[in-house]
Write a protein that holds these residues in place. Structure first.
Motif, PDB file in Angstrom:
ATOM      1  N   MET A   1       2.266  20.210   1.506  1.00 51.98           N
ATOM      2  CA  MET A   1       1.875  18.807   1.511  1.00 51.98           C
ATOM      3  C   MET A   1       3.101  17.961   1.220  1.00 51.98           C
ATOM      4  SD  MET A   1      -0.584  16.569  -0.982  1.00 51.98           S
ATOM      5  CE  MET A   1      -2.090  17.393  -0.588  1.00 51.98           C
ATOM      6  N   ILE A   2       3.129  16.789   1.853  1.00 51.07           N
ATOM      7  CA  ILE A   2       4.179  15.823   1.594  1.00 51.07           C
ATOM      8  C   ILE A   2       3.512  14.486   1.275  1.00 51.07           C
ATOM      9  CG2 ILE A   2       4.445  15.204   4.026  1.00 51.07           C
ATOM     10  CD1 ILE A   2       7.461  14.864   3.379  1.00 51.07           C
ATOM     11  N   THR A   3       4.011  13.822   0.241  1.00 48.13           N
ATOM     12  CA  THR A   3       3.493  12.510  -0.131  1.00 48.13           C
ATOM     13  C   THR A   3       4.600  11.493   0.054  1.00 48.13           C
ATOM     14  OG1 THR A   3       1.901  13.434  -1.691  1.00 48.13           O
ATOM     15  CG2 THR A   3       2.498  11.126  -2.009  1.00 48.13           C
ATOM     16  N   ILE A   4       4.249  10.397   0.671  1.00 48.58           N
ATOM     17  CA  ILE A   4       5.196   9.325   0.921  1.00 48.58           C
ATOM     18  C   ILE A   4       4.930   8.229  -0.096  1.00 48.58           C
ATOM     19  CG2 ILE A   4       5.978   7.586   2.587  1.00 48.58           C
ATOM     20  CD1 ILE A   4       4.313  10.814   3.696  1.00 48.58           C
ATOM     21  N   HIS A   5       5.990   7.825  -0.789  1.00 48.72           N
ATOM     22  CA  HIS A   5       5.930   6.763  -1.785  1.00 48.72           C
ATOM     23  C   HIS A   5       6.688   5.571  -1.208  1.00 48.72           C
ATOM     24  CE1 HIS A   5       7.785   4.529  -5.158  1.00 48.72           C
ATOM     25  NE2 HIS A   5       6.617   4.716  -5.733  1.00 48.72           N
ATOM     26  N   LEU A   6       6.012   4.450  -1.089  1.00 48.79           N
ATOM     27  CA  LEU A   6       6.641   3.229  -0.599  1.00 48.79           C
ATOM     28  C   LEU A   6       6.696   2.207  -1.720  1.00 48.79           C
ATOM     29  CD1 LEU A   6       4.798   3.034   2.795  1.00 48.79           C
ATOM     30  CD2 LEU A   6       7.252   3.298   2.520  1.00 48.79           C
ATOM     31  N   LYS A   7       7.864   1.643  -1.905  1.00 46.05           N
ATOM     32  CA  LYS A   7       8.049   0.533  -2.842  1.00 46.05           C
ATOM     33  C   LYS A   7       8.379  -0.689  -1.995  1.00 46.05           C
ATOM     34  CE  LYS A   7      10.974  -1.190  -6.559  1.00 46.05           C
ATOM     35  NZ  LYS A   7      12.174  -0.926  -7.385  1.00 46.05           N
ATOM     36  N   TYR A  39      -2.885   1.173  -2.148  1.00 49.83           N
ATOM     37  CA  TYR A  39      -1.817   0.203  -2.427  1.00 49.83           C
ATOM     38  C   TYR A  39      -2.002  -0.271  -3.850  1.00 49.83           C
ATOM     39  CZ  TYR A  39      -0.105  -0.114   2.328  1.00 49.83           C
ATOM     40  OH  TYR A  39       0.471   0.177   3.529  1.00 49.83           O
ATOM     41  N   PHE A  40      -0.902  -0.509  -4.528  1.00 48.43           N
ATOM     42  CA  PHE A  40      -0.914  -0.938  -5.918  1.00 48.43           C
ATOM     43  C   PHE A  40      -0.129  -2.234  -5.993  1.00 48.43           C
ATOM     44  CE2 PHE A  40      -1.473   3.533  -5.489  1.00 48.43           C
ATOM     45  CZ  PHE A  40      -2.555   3.797  -6.302  1.00 48.43           C
ATOM     46  N   LEU A  41      -0.846  -3.313  -6.306  1.00 45.93           N
ATOM     47  CA  LEU A  41      -0.312  -4.662  -6.233  1.00 45.93           C
ATOM     48  C   LEU A  41       0.111  -5.161  -7.606  1.00 45.93           C
ATOM     49  CD1 LEU A  41      -3.109  -6.009  -3.898  1.00 45.93           C
ATOM     50  CD2 LEU A  41      -0.860  -5.150  -3.235  1.00 45.93           C
ATOM     51  N   PRO A  42       0.975  -6.174  -7.639  1.00 46.67           N
ATOM     52  CA  PRO A  42       1.423  -6.710  -8.923  1.00 46.67           C
ATOM     53  C   PRO A  42       0.255  -7.238  -9.751  1.00 46.67           C
ATOM     54  CG  PRO A  42       2.653  -7.704  -7.094  1.00 46.67           C
ATOM     55  CD  PRO A  42       1.564  -6.876  -6.502  1.00 46.67           C
ATOM     56  N   SER A  43       0.340  -6.987 -11.034  1.00 45.28           N
ATOM     57  CA  SER A  43      -0.648  -7.520 -11.968  1.00 45.28           C
ATOM     58  C   SER A  43       0.099  -8.172 -13.123  1.00 45.28           C
ATOM     59  CB  SER A  43      -1.568  -6.407 -12.465  1.00 45.28           C
ATOM     60  OG  SER A  43      -2.483  -6.904 -13.401  1.00 45.28           O
ATOM     61  N   GLU A  44       0.678  -7.376 -13.977  1.00 43.03           N
ATOM     62  CA  GLU A  44       1.534  -7.860 -15.061  1.00 43.03           C
ATOM     63  C   GLU A  44       2.971  -7.488 -14.715  1.00 43.03           C
ATOM     64  OE1 GLU A  44       0.522  -9.575 -17.808  1.00 43.03           O
ATOM     65  OE2 GLU A  44      -1.496  -9.558 -16.965  1.00 43.03           O
ATOM     66  N   GLY A  45       3.907  -8.232 -15.207  1.00 45.60           N
ATOM     67  CA  GLY A  45       5.306  -7.902 -14.943  1.00 45.60           C
ATOM     68  C   GLY A  45       5.779  -8.506 -13.634  1.00 45.60           C
ATOM     69  N   SER A  47       6.218  -9.884 -10.105  1.00 45.01           N
ATOM     70  CA  SER A  47       5.215 -10.448  -9.200  1.00 45.01           C
ATOM     71  C   SER A  47       5.523 -10.149  -7.741  1.00 45.01           C
ATOM     72  CB  SER A  47       5.130 -11.964  -9.393  1.00 45.01           C
ATOM     73  OG  SER A  47       6.365 -12.564  -9.019  1.00 45.01           O
ATOM     74  N   ASP A  48       6.639  -9.467  -7.490  1.00 43.27           N
ATOM     75  CA  ASP A  48       7.045  -9.248  -6.104  1.00 43.27           C
ATOM     76  C   ASP A  48       7.242  -7.777  -5.747  1.00 43.27           C
ATOM     77  OD1 ASP A  48       9.329  -8.846  -7.622  1.00 43.27           O
ATOM     78  OD2 ASP A  48      10.646  -9.945  -6.251  1.00 43.27           O
ATOM     79  N   ILE A  49       6.667  -6.869  -6.536  1.00 42.44           N
ATOM     80  CA  ILE A  49       6.799  -5.433  -6.283  1.00 42.44           C
ATOM     81  C   ILE A  49       5.402  -4.834  -6.103  1.00 42.44           C
ATOM     82  CG2 ILE A  49       7.601  -3.205  -7.174  1.00 42.44           C
ATOM     83  CD1 ILE A  49       9.878  -5.132  -6.451  1.00 42.44           C
ATOM     84  N   ALA A  50       5.233  -4.065  -5.038  1.00 45.15           N
ATOM     85  CA  ALA A  50       3.981  -3.358  -4.775  1.00 45.15           C
ATOM     86  C   ALA A  50       4.329  -1.938  -4.339  1.00 45.15           C
ATOM     87  CB  ALA A  50       3.179  -4.063  -3.685  1.00 45.15           C
ATOM     88  N   TYR A  51       3.364  -1.037  -4.445  1.00 41.25           N
ATOM     89  CA  TYR A  51       3.574   0.367  -4.105  1.00 41.25           C
ATOM     90  C   TYR A  51       2.448   0.869  -3.220  1.00 41.25           C
ATOM     91  CZ  TYR A  51       6.763   0.181  -8.064  1.00 41.25           C
ATOM     92  OH  TYR A  51       7.775  -0.169  -8.922  1.00 41.25           O
ATOM     93  N   ALA A  52       2.733   1.918  -2.475  1.00 45.19           N
ATOM     94  CA  ALA A  52       1.708   2.624  -1.709  1.00 45.19           C
ATOM     95  C   ALA A  52       2.048   4.110  -1.739  1.00 45.19           C
ATOM     96  CB  ALA A  52       1.655   2.137  -0.264  1.00 45.19           C
ATOM     97  N   LEU A  53       1.016   4.935  -1.725  1.00 45.27           N
ATOM     98  CA  LEU A  53       1.154   6.389  -1.674  1.00 45.27           C
ATOM     99  C   LEU A  53       0.205   6.938  -0.628  1.00 45.27           C
ATOM    100  CD1 LEU A  53       1.065   7.081  -5.493  1.00 45.27           C
ATOM    101  CD2 LEU A  53       2.977   7.671  -4.006  1.00 45.27           C
ATOM    102  N   PHE A  54       0.712   7.813   0.221  1.00 44.48           N
ATOM    103  CA  PHE A  54      -0.161   8.518   1.156  1.00 44.48           C
ATOM    104  C   PHE A  54       0.433   9.888   1.440  1.00 44.48           C
ATOM    105  CE2 PHE A  54       2.634   5.846   3.688  1.00 44.48           C
ATOM    106  CZ  PHE A  54       3.035   6.637   4.748  1.00 44.48           C
TER     107      PHE A  54
END
Length: 110
Positions: A1-7, A39-45, A47-54
Motif C-alpha cells: 500500500m502507498i499513501t499520498i500526503h498532500l500539504k 481533507y483536513f482544513l484549517p481550524s486553529e493556528g 489559516s492557509d494550510i490544509a492536508y489530504a491523505l489517500f
C-alpha cells in the motif's frame, strides 16, 4: 500500500472553493480505486494550510490513477476549479507506506 500526503497552501479567502475542490477529489480518488482518507482544513493556528491523505494498493495502481485522471473530464473540471479560483497557492506531495504492525517476529541480532 502507498499513501499520498498532500500539504496545501490555500487562499483563506477562497476556503469554500477549496472545500468544493476537496469534495470532488474524495469521490474521484475512490472512483479510481483508491481510498480517500479526507481533507483536513484549517481550524486553529495557520489559516492557509490544509492536508489530504489517500491510499492506493500500490504504486502501480497510483500511477494508473495519475494516467487516467489526466484525461478524465471530471478530474479536469476539478483542476480547472482550482486554477480558476486560485484557492490553491501551492502544494507538496509525499509518498508514505504504513508501518506493518502484523509482524510478530522479533528482529535478530545485527
Amino acid at each position: 500500500m502507498i499513501t499520498i500526503h498532500l500539504k496545501y497552501e490555500i487562499d483563506p479567502d477562497r476556503i469554500e472553493d477549496f472545500e468544493e475542490y476537496g469534495r470532488r477529489w474524495v469521490a474521484l480518488v475512490n472512483r479510481f480505486g483508491g481510498t480517500h482518507h479526507g481533507y483536513f482544513l484549517p481550524s486553529e493556528g495557520d489559516s492557509d494550510i490544509a492536508y489530504a491523505l489517500f491510499s492506493f494498493p500500490g504504486f502501480a495502481a497510483y500511477e494508473r490513477y495519475r494516467t487516467e485522471s489526466a484525461t478524465d473530464p471530471e478530474c479536469q473540471a476539478a483542476f480547472e476549479l482550482a486554477r480558476r479560483t486560485g484557492c490553491i497557492r501551492r502544494y507538496e506531495r509525499r509518498f508514505l507506506r504504513p508501518l506493518d504492525t502484523e509482524t510478530t517476529e522479533a528482529p535478530g541480532p545485527a
